[in-house]
Design a protein around this motif. Structure first.
Motif, PDB file in Angstrom:
ATOM      1  N   PHE A   1       7.936  -1.145  -5.172  1.00 19.83           N
ATOM      2  CA  PHE A   1       7.007  -0.154  -5.086  1.00 19.83           C
ATOM      3  C   PHE A   1       6.287  -0.281  -3.662  1.00 19.83           C
ATOM      4  N   ILE A   2       5.455  -1.448  -3.523  1.00 23.98           N
ATOM      5  CA  ILE A   2       4.430  -1.506  -2.668  1.00 23.98           C
ATOM      6  C   ILE A   2       5.196  -1.352  -1.012  1.00 23.98           C
ATOM      7  N   GLN A   3       6.319  -2.135  -1.151  1.00 24.57           N
ATOM      8  CA  GLN A   3       6.938  -2.117   0.230  1.00 24.57           C
ATOM      9  C   GLN A   3       7.539  -0.512   0.452  1.00 24.57           C
ATOM     10  N   THR A   4       7.826   0.136  -0.528  1.00 20.67           N
ATOM     11  CA  THR A   4       8.330   1.455  -0.318  1.00 20.67           C
ATOM     12  C   THR A   4       7.016   2.263   0.194  1.00 20.67           C
ATOM     13  N   ALA A   5       6.021   2.074  -0.597  1.00 16.40           N
ATOM     14  CA  ALA A   5       4.817   2.885  -0.159  1.00 16.40           C
ATOM     15  C   ALA A   5       4.268   2.503   1.348  1.00 16.40           C
ATOM     16  N   ALA A   6       4.516   1.126   1.727  1.00 20.16           N
ATOM     17  CA  ALA A   6       4.137   0.817   3.036  1.00 20.16           C
ATOM     18  C   ALA A   6       4.980   1.619   4.129  1.00 20.16           C
ATOM     19  N   GLU A   7       6.177   1.739   3.703  1.00 13.72           N
ATOM     20  CA  GLU A   7       7.125   2.449   4.622  1.00 13.72           C
ATOM     21  C   GLU A   7       6.746   3.819   4.640  1.00 13.72           C
ATOM     22  N   ARG A   8       6.464   4.567   3.619  1.00 16.15           N
ATOM     23  CA  ARG A   8       6.294   5.815   3.387  1.00 16.15           C
ATOM     24  C   ARG A   8       4.566   6.368   4.160  1.00 16.15           C
ATOM     25  N   PHE A   9       3.853   5.468   3.506  1.00 15.73           N
ATOM     26  CA  PHE A   9       2.203   5.806   4.053  1.00 15.73           C
ATOM     27  C   PHE A   9       1.854   4.860   5.316  1.00 15.73           C
ATOM     28  N   GLY A  10       2.839   4.405   5.963  1.00 11.39           N
ATOM     29  CA  GLY A  10       2.470   3.568   7.330  1.00 11.39           C
ATOM     30  C   GLY A  10       1.645   2.394   7.324  1.00 11.39           C
ATOM     31  N   PHE A  11       1.666   1.647   6.325  1.00 17.10           N
ATOM     32  CA  PHE A  11       1.033   0.279   6.233  1.00 17.10           C
ATOM     33  C   PHE A  11       1.853  -1.034   6.473  1.00 17.10           C
ATOM     34  N   ARG A  12       2.794  -0.634   6.779  1.00 16.49           N
ATOM     35  CA  ARG A  12       3.709  -1.895   6.583  1.00 16.49           C
ATOM     36  C   ARG A  12       3.188  -3.253   7.385  1.00 16.49           C
ATOM     37  N   ARG A  13       2.577  -2.859   8.514  1.00 19.01           N
ATOM     38  CA  ARG A  13       2.267  -4.081   9.335  1.00 19.01           C
ATOM     39  C   ARG A  13       0.920  -4.744   8.749  1.00 19.01           C
ATOM     40  N   GLU A  14       0.031  -3.902   8.258  1.00 21.76           N
ATOM     41  CA  GLU A  14      -0.829  -4.640   7.458  1.00 21.76           C
ATOM     42  C   GLU A  14      -0.786  -5.207   6.135  1.00 21.76           C
ATOM     43  N   LEU A  15       0.333  -4.659   5.333  1.00 21.42           N
ATOM     44  CA  LEU A  15       0.749  -5.292   4.232  1.00 21.42           C
ATOM     45  C   LEU A  15       1.546  -6.878   4.631  1.00 21.42           C
ATOM     46  N   LEU A  16       2.258  -6.626   5.715  1.00 21.36           N
ATOM     47  CA  LEU A  16       2.803  -7.886   6.226  1.00 21.36           C
ATOM     48  C   LEU A  16       2.030  -9.029   6.410  1.00 21.36           C
ATOM     49  N   GLU A  17       0.734  -8.553   7.050  1.00 17.85           N
ATOM     50  CA  GLU A  17      -0.247  -9.358   7.472  1.00 17.85           C
ATOM     51  C   GLU A  17      -0.855 -10.358   6.233  1.00 17.85           C
ATOM     52  N   ILE A  18      -1.448  -9.222   5.327  1.00 14.46           N
ATOM     53  CA  ILE A  18      -1.713  -9.642   3.950  1.00 14.46           C
ATOM     54  C   ILE A  18      -0.944 -11.018   3.249  1.00 14.46           C
ATOM     55  N   VAL A  19       0.475 -10.359   3.088  1.00 12.31           N
ATOM     56  CA  VAL A  19       1.472 -11.331   2.631  1.00 12.31           C
ATOM     57  C   VAL A  19       1.612 -12.656   3.283  1.00 12.31           C
ATOM     58  N   ILE A  20       1.598 -12.524   4.592  1.00 10.77           N
ATOM     59  CA  ILE A  20       2.018 -13.754   5.321  1.00 10.77           C
ATOM     60  C   ILE A  20       0.572 -14.633   5.239  1.00 10.77           C
TER      61      ILE A  20
END
Length: 457
Positions: A260-279
């Protein structure tokens, strides 16, 4: 001398009217609205009318009622439903007069309305079989009640549709003086047909639970009860057999074919921010809170509609139904968000869902999240991790009195390793994690839940 308690969930259109009515009673000095984490303006509407608002410690009417009892400061308590606008003006007086005159310790309401199908087809027949001396109340499932705080503090508030009949039976067991009073005509929505089975099972389940000490509650009696109502089958089976089992599904990449959160990142445009947090963020608590901030400003409709766009694993409804028919209590446990897991719980008929609690204000995500205690180490934990799904497994087993050995867990990721290892049967489902595959009892690589049928049986 009287406190009025109003449990409420998303009742912004009606709660203010009920609060005003309660406050007009001359003996009422306290009106408490116990909010069940509403996503609308229920809290603001209640406060506008002068009610004290508290938030329920747990979702569900039973927990809200218990919280209200403990918070109330007066010796006499009245419970009113928040969604009814056709109460008589003197509803509080009608319910409390027997208490004030010391003619009763507990008062049930009855009222004229369309026939209650579960009352007539399930509750009354069951009570007559298991409690031959039980008073013949016209509407034993009525939720408008009044009682002495000292007695209400001692009873168990059940969850779900069985809460009202559970209170009545507990009062009966305590030897309380019980009166039923008419409160006139009430108009409220009848339960939809698809809810009647669930309501029947939960009401029947509480009646059976409360009667387990009775000699009449034997297997022969349960077989006879089964003819009363087909929807009672689950509750009867649970009462007539000792063994219960629990099945727990992960949501992301298990029930759903994506995160869900990966899908939300794609839809709402925060994929880069999410990746940074996960890493960069290894602390699970901080990581969870940082990710939740990415959803700030998204309303509940956006989130649920996005969730519904994610492909669901083939055979989801069928496997949940099969497991439940085979005696499993079936739930979702996810490190995603409860607003999403609850949505799929309702959609596919799971018995419960556990997840992080995304906070909302006026139906909009605030960016804050509450990590529930069941994910944290507790006295019934079966692993040493500070934060783990296996803690939730242990809590579920404790709540349902099910040994961990009688559980099934299915997941796909590193976060599922511990719960799959600890469960009686652990299933790695479409996982790319070799360690998870190595510790699982079964490994399934095709996204099709029909492959679980031989295990579920």
């Amino acid at each position: 001398m009287i406190s009025v308690i109003i449990p409420a969930l998303n009742e912004e259109k009606t709660v203010s009217q009920v609060v005003r009515l309660a406050k007009r009673s001359p003996y009422v000095t306290e009106v408490i609205v116990v909010d069940d984490k509403s996503l609308d303006n229920t809290i603001a509407e209640a406060q506008k009318e002068g009610a004290t608002v508290i938030t329920s410690t747990r979702l569900g009417k039973g927990a809200s009622m218990k919280d209200g009892v403990l918070y109330a400061s007066n010796p006499l308590l009245v419970f009113l439903d928040a969604d009814i606008t056709t109460y008589q003006e003197n509803i509080v007086s009608l319910l409390t007069e027997p208490l004030i005159k010391d003619k009763a310790d507990f008062v049930k309401s009855c009222f004229s309305r369309q026939a209650g199908r579960v009352t007539e087809l399930v509750a009354k027949p069951l009570l007559s079989i298991l409690y031959p001396d039980f008073p013949g109340f016209w509407q034993p499932l009525s939720g408008m009640i009044a009682g002495k705080k000292a007695m209400l503090e001692k009873i168990e508030f059940e969850e779900g549709y069985g809460v009202d009949i559970g209170i009545l039976i507990d009062m009966y067991h305590m030897g309380a003086r019980i009166e039923e009073v008419s409160i006139g005509h009430i108009e409220n929505d009848m339960q939809p047909l698809e809810q009647l089975g669930k309501m029947s099972r939960e009401v029947a389940g509480v009646i059976l639970k409360k009667s387990r000490h009775k000699e009449a509650n034997n297997f022969e009696t349960l077989e006879y009860i089964q003819t009363i109502r087909e929807q009672m089958e689950f509750a009867i089976r649970e009462s007539s057999r000792q063994l219960k089992k629990v099945a727990i599904f992960d949501m992301d990449n298990t029930l759903l074919r994506a995160s869900f959160i990966q899908t939300a990142a794609e839809r709402f445009g925060f994929r880069r921010e999410l990746l940074e947090i996960v890493i960069t963020q290894t602390n699970p608590f901080i990581r969870t809170k940082q990710i939740a901030r990415l959803l700030k400003g998204k309303n509940i409709s956006e989130l649920l509609k996005l969730a519904d766009e994610i492909q669901v694993t083939r055979g989801s409804r069928e496997i949940v139904d099969l497991l439940r028919n085979n005696g499993f209590i079936v739930g979702l446990v996810s490190d995603s968000y409860d607003c999403i897991t609850n949505h799929f719980r309702n959609r596919f008929g799971f018995d419960f869902s556990l997840a992080n609690e995304l906070e909302f204000s006026k139906s909009v995500a605030t960016g804050e999240v509450k990590i529930p205690s069941f994910f944290l180490s507790h006295d019934k934990s079966i692993c040493h991790h500070e934060y783990c799904k296996s803690h939730a497994l242990a809590q579920v087993c404790s709540n349902f009195n099910v040994p961990v050995a009688d559980t099934l867990a299915i997941g796909d990721s590193e976060n599922d390793i511990c719960i799959i290892k600890k469960a009686g049967i652990g299933i790695s489902f479409c996982s790319s994690n070799p360690l998870l595959d190595s510790i699982a009892d079964y490994v399934i690589k095709e996204p099709d839940f029909s492959l679980l049928k031989s295990i579920a049986g």
